[in-house]
Scaffold this motif. Structure first.
Motif, mmCIF file in Angstrom:
data_model
loop_
_atom_site.group_PDB
_atom_site.id
_atom_site.type_symbol
_atom_site.label_atom_id
_atom_site.label_comp_id
_atom_site.label_asym_id
_atom_site.label_seq_id
_atom_site.Cartn_x
_atom_site.Cartn_y
_atom_site.Cartn_z
ATOM 1 N N SER A 41 0.813 -1.213 0.000
ATOM 2 C CA SER A 41 0.000 0.000 0.000
ATOM 3 C C SER A 41 0.849 1.267 0.000
ATOM 4 O O SER A 41 0.328 2.351 -0.195
ATOM 5 N N GLU A 42 2.123 1.129 0.228
ATOM 6 C CA GLU A 42 3.035 2.270 0.268
ATOM 7 C C GLU A 42 3.257 2.810 -1.147
ATOM 8 O O GLU A 42 3.472 2.058 -2.088
ATOM 9 N N LYS A 43 3.152 4.127 -1.289
ATOM 10 C CA LYS A 43 3.404 4.733 -2.590
ATOM 11 C C LYS A 43 4.916 4.905 -2.767
ATOM 12 O O LYS A 43 5.603 5.433 -1.905
ATOM 13 N N ILE A 44 5.415 4.439 -3.903
ATOM 14 C CA ILE A 44 6.846 4.495 -4.191
ATOM 15 C C ILE A 44 7.073 5.570 -5.245
ATOM 16 O O ILE A 44 6.481 5.522 -6.320
ATOM 17 N N SER A 45 7.932 6.511 -4.944
ATOM 18 C CA SER A 45 8.202 7.601 -5.881
ATOM 19 C C SER A 45 9.342 7.242 -6.821
ATOM 20 O O SER A 45 10.099 6.295 -6.587
ATOM 21 N N THR A 46 9.442 8.016 -7.870
ATOM 22 C CA THR A 46 10.543 7.853 -8.823
ATOM 23 C C THR A 46 11.880 8.028 -8.117
ATOM 24 O O THR A 46 12.829 7.297 -8.385
ATOM 25 N N ILE A 47 11.952 8.963 -7.204
ATOM 26 C CA ILE A 47 13.192 9.209 -6.455
ATOM 27 C C ILE A 47 13.552 7.997 -5.600
ATOM 28 O O ILE A 47 14.719 7.632 -5.498
ATOM 29 N N ASP A 48 12.544 7.351 -5.004
ATOM 30 C CA ASP A 48 12.795 6.137 -4.218
ATOM 31 C C ASP A 48 13.421 5.045 -5.088
ATOM 32 O O ASP A 48 14.392 4.394 -4.689
ATOM 33 N N ILE A 49 12.855 4.852 -6.262
ATOM 34 C CA ILE A 49 13.384 3.842 -7.185
ATOM 35 C C ILE A 49 14.772 4.238 -7.664
ATOM 36 O O ILE A 49 15.677 3.409 -7.728
ATOM 37 N N LEU A 50 14.954 5.497 -7.962
ATOM 38 C CA LEU A 50 16.250 5.999 -8.408
ATOM 39 C C LEU A 50 17.329 5.739 -7.354
ATOM 40 O O LEU A 50 18.454 5.357 -7.688
#
Length: 66
Positions: free
Chosen positions: A2-11
């Motif tokens: 349920s946690e939203k993952i941002s582009t920065i998190d993936i980066l």
């Protein structure tokens, strides 16, 4: 998950593998153009799966699909 993952998190995860690291302005550029080979690609996938406790389906495990 349920946690939203941002582009920065993936980066942040991707940059644990890549050298030199990608910037947020480079997120739309194909990984192959950064010299990512199949081994590095799998390392990135494994790091993302471990970090976010997910499993990426085999159908997406081609570097051309990401």
């Amino acid at each position: 998950m349920s946690e939203k993952i941002s582009t920065i998190d993936i980066l942040d995860v991707v940059n644990t593998i890549l050298e030199p690291p990608l910037t947020s302005e480079q997120t739309e550029i194909d990984l192959i153009s950064f010299g990512v080979d199949s081994i590095m690609f799998i390392q990135i996938i494994v790091a993302l799966e471990k970090k976010y406790n997910i499993e990426i389906s085999d159908e997406y495990l081609l570097i051309t699909e990401m």
